[in-house]
Design a protein around this motif. Structure first.
Motif, mmCIF file in Angstrom:
data_model
loop_
_atom_site.group_PDB
_atom_site.id
_atom_site.type_symbol
_atom_site.label_atom_id
_atom_site.label_comp_id
_atom_site.label_asym_id
_atom_site.label_seq_id
_atom_site.Cartn_x
_atom_site.Cartn_y
_atom_site.Cartn_z
ATOM 1 N N ILE A 192 0.847 -1.197 0.000
ATOM 2 C CA ILE A 192 0.000 0.000 0.000
ATOM 3 C C ILE A 192 0.883 1.247 0.000
ATOM 4 O O ILE A 192 0.682 2.166 -0.796
ATOM 5 C CB ILE A 192 -0.934 0.003 1.228
ATOM 6 N N THR B 132 -4.482 11.096 -0.186
ATOM 7 C CA THR B 132 -5.290 10.023 -0.777
ATOM 8 C C THR B 132 -5.470 8.867 0.202
ATOM 9 O O THR B 132 -6.554 8.285 0.276
ATOM 10 C CB THR B 132 -4.693 9.502 -2.096
ATOM 11 N N LEU B 133 -4.435 8.571 0.973
ATOM 12 C CA LEU B 133 -4.541 7.498 1.952
ATOM 13 C C LEU B 133 -5.491 7.891 3.079
ATOM 14 O O LEU B 133 -6.327 7.089 3.511
ATOM 15 C CB LEU B 133 -3.157 7.141 2.504
ATOM 16 N N THR B 134 -5.397 9.123 3.531
ATOM 17 C CA THR B 134 -6.296 9.604 4.585
ATOM 18 C C THR B 134 -7.741 9.537 4.107
ATOM 19 O O THR B 134 -8.616 9.031 4.822
ATOM 20 C CB THR B 134 -5.933 11.044 4.994
ATOM 21 N N THR B 135 -7.989 10.025 2.906
ATOM 22 C CA THR B 135 -9.349 10.006 2.357
ATOM 23 C C THR B 135 -9.874 8.583 2.278
ATOM 24 O O THR B 135 -11.017 8.304 2.650
ATOM 25 C CB THR B 135 -9.377 10.661 0.960
ATOM 26 N N TRP B 136 -9.037 7.664 1.823
ATOM 27 C CA TRP B 136 -9.477 6.274 1.697
ATOM 28 C C TRP B 136 -9.836 5.687 3.065
ATOM 29 O O TRP B 136 -10.851 5.007 3.210
ATOM 30 C CB TRP B 136 -8.394 5.431 1.031
ATOM 31 N N LEU B 137 -9.032 5.975 4.069
ATOM 32 C CA LEU B 137 -9.301 5.422 5.403
ATOM 33 C C LEU B 137 -10.506 6.081 6.076
ATOM 34 O O LEU B 137 -11.191 5.447 6.875
ATOM 35 C CB LEU B 137 -8.071 5.557 6.298
ATOM 36 N N ASP C 94 -13.190 7.366 4.438
ATOM 37 C CA ASP C 94 -14.408 7.084 3.684
ATOM 38 C C ASP C 94 -14.756 5.606 3.771
ATOM 39 O O ASP C 94 -14.300 4.798 2.968
ATOM 40 C CB ASP C 94 -14.210 7.498 2.223
ATOM 41 N N ASN D 60 -15.481 3.036 0.922
ATOM 42 C CA ASN D 60 -14.452 2.409 0.100
ATOM 43 C C ASN D 60 -14.024 1.058 0.651
ATOM 44 O O ASN D 60 -13.339 0.310 -0.014
ATOM 45 C CB ASN D 60 -13.206 3.300 0.002
ATOM 46 N N TYR D 61 -14.361 0.788 1.878
ATOM 47 C CA TYR D 61 -13.885 -0.440 2.515
ATOM 48 C C TYR D 61 -14.594 -1.666 1.955
ATOM 49 O O TYR D 61 -15.799 -1.625 1.712
ATOM 50 C CB TYR D 61 -14.157 -0.427 4.017
ATOM 51 N N LEU E 46 0.420 7.384 -4.462
ATOM 52 C CA LEU E 46 -0.167 7.443 -3.127
ATOM 53 C C LEU E 46 0.377 8.672 -2.414
ATOM 54 O O LEU E 46 1.580 8.935 -2.428
ATOM 55 C CB LEU E 46 0.190 6.188 -2.320
#
Length: 116
Positions: free
Chosen positions: A63, A73-78, A80, A83-84, A69
């Motif tokens: 990752i 982008t990593l913060t947003t993914w975690l 939201d 997305n999981y 990355l």
């Protein structure tokens, strides 16, 4: 015979093909690593080396070393949860998200190669 323009164009083309390899952000904080292990270690390999216990879960170094990355982008993914995958549908406090992001980014390596 190569002209200066030919050499300049060749240099520009070659430099455009290069990618910037991610470098480690900082030394890992033991508390960040402990959170990663507790929250994510059941499925993901959270260490610099090793395979994930769940073969569908990418290793944290994989990752961390993904092209393009960023911290954002990593913060947003975690943050939201939509997305999981279903298995990851759990809540993280804002400070926990930042701890995980901080930890994951410490796993960036110039010489990274996937373990498989």
């Amino acid at each position: 015979m190569k002209t200066p323009w030919t050499l300049a164009i060749l240099a520009a083309v070659l430099s455009a093909c290069q990618t910037v390899e991610p470098e480690p952000i900082a030394e890992a904080d033991p508390e960040d690593r402990a959170l990663a292990q507790a929250a994510c270690g059941g499925c993901h390999s959270v260490e610099a080396y090793g395979l994930s216990p769940n073969s569908d879960a990418p290793e944290f170094p994989a990752i961390a070393n993904r092209r393009n990355l960023t911290r954002e982008t990593l913060t947003t993914w975690l943050v939201d949860a939509h997305n999981y995958p279903e298995e990851m549908d759990f809540y993280l406090e804002d400070d926990e998200v930042q701890q995980l992001v901080d930890y994951i980014l410490t796993l960036r390596r110039v010489d990274y190669h996937p373990p498989y």
